[in-house]
Design an enzyme around this catalytic site. Structure first.
Site, PDB file in Angstrom:
ATOM      1  N   SER A   1      30.838   8.486   0.760  1.00 14.99           N
ATOM      2  CA  SER A   1      29.382   8.645   0.756  1.00 14.99           C
ATOM      3  C   SER A   1      28.998  10.096   0.536  1.00 14.99           C
ATOM      4  CB  SER A   1      28.801   8.095   2.067  1.00 14.99           C
ATOM      5  OG  SER A   1      27.393   8.139   2.057  1.00 14.99           O
TER       6      SER A   1
ATOM      7  N   HIS B   1      23.632   2.968   0.928  1.00 19.16           N
ATOM      8  CA  HIS B   1      24.514   2.169   0.065  1.00 19.16           C
ATOM      9  C   HIS B   1      24.066   0.721  -0.105  1.00 19.16           C
ATOM     10  CE1 HIS B   1      26.889   5.696   0.084  1.00 19.16           C
ATOM     11  NE2 HIS B   1      27.027   5.647   1.391  1.00 19.16           N
TER      12      HIS B   1
END
Length: 309
Positions: free
Chosen positions: A88, A195
């Site tokens: 991430s 996400h």
């Protein structure tokens, strides 16, 4: 072959920037913090206080600074990566480490990323880590919950998966997941639904901003978040950084790719040791070193020893 790993949001803790390098911090830490403070016109060292860490912006900037400072310190000790991967927000540190983007530009782009995420969902959303269910099993749980906003976000291991969404929906998924046989289902220290499709608008705006930043072909393979494959072109890394907030992170697959590339030592940048712990099952025969609060010279000596066999 040495691979550098960069952790994502949730690995932070109060004071993590102040404890970099343990009791004998490397000079590169102070230099990098000062550089970031100049670029962002703020005191970066103030971003790791407990109250400050309620901010997505503070957390993400702090993680990037910690990762880049550690990379610089390791390079001074003669330790260079042969591949990089970041989970991430960790992807930004990975991109700097492989020379795909400058630290200054990464800071500015990440600052915008964090602001977009925080503004889109200032409260009422977050992420839930579920252990003990497969992706298919958790998909079925989410479908049975009839939620409005719950999505699989991170595939950290075959049976360690993170769900993003609204608080009420995550509460429902948690209850049903435990009923379905999950060993554990816990909320993460993340206040936005990363996400997933909820961040589609933010990803489009970030893509526009990234198009104005200079990217370069990486000096070593960069493992993408979205596709879990080695990227070797500047534009591919640009796209991965700009859009990874909107797509699930296939971290387990990324780890497997590092093994296929020949990784002998996985080195996790601070804070924490989550990524090296996840790699224990994925790559049991590969050495792992988590920098955490270890002095850089000690960590470098350990990395050299592990790489030598």
């Amino acid at each position: 072959m040495i691979a550098f790993l960069f952790p994502g949001q949730g690995s932070q803790f109060a004071g993590f920037l102040h404890t970099l390098g343990g009791t004998t911090p490397h000079a590169r830490f102070a230099e990098t913090i000062e550089e970031a403070s100049d670029v962002l016109h703020t005191d970066v060292l103030s971003l790791d206080h407990a109250d400050a860490l309620d901010s997505t912006v503070a957390v993400q900037i702090g993680l990037l600074v910690a990762g880049v400072a550690t990379v610089r310190a390791l390079r001074d000790e003669g330790i260079e990566p042969d591949a990089v991967a970041g989970l991430s927000v960790g992807a930004y540190g990975a991109a700097v480490a492989c020379n795909a983007v400058s630290f200054d530009d990464a800071l500015r782009l990440l600052h915008l990323r964090a602001q977009l995420m925080e503004t889109a969902f200032p409260h009422g959303y977050g992420m839930l880590a579920v252990s003990g269910l497969s992706e298919c099993e958790l998909d079925a749980v989410i479908a049975s919950a009839h939620t409005q906003a719950a999505f699989i976000a991170n595939l950290n291991a075959p049976r360690q998966i993170v769900v993003a969404g609204a608080d009420a929906d995550l509460d429902q998924v948690r209850e049903l997941a435990l009923q379905a046989g999950a060993r554990k289902a816990e909320r993460l220290a993340v206040s936005v639904p990363s996400h997933c499709v909820l961040l589609d608008d933010a990803a489009r705006e970030l893509t526009e901003a990234a198009s104005k930043i200079a990217f370069h072909a990486p000096s070593v393979p960069y493992i993408s978040n979205r596709g879990a494959r080695p990227l070797r072109q500047a534009d591919a890394i640009r796209t991965d950084l700009a859009t990874n907030l909107r797509y699930p992170v296939r971290w387990h697959d990324s780890t497997i790719v590092l093994g296929e590339l020949g990784a002998q030592v996985l080195v996790e940048m601070p804070p924490g040791r989550t990524l090296t712990q996840l790699a224990e099952d994925a790559l049991p025969g590969v050495a792992k070193v988590a920098i955490e609060q270890t002095s850089v010279p000690s960590a470098a000596a350990l990395i050299r020893a592990r790489a030598a066999g």
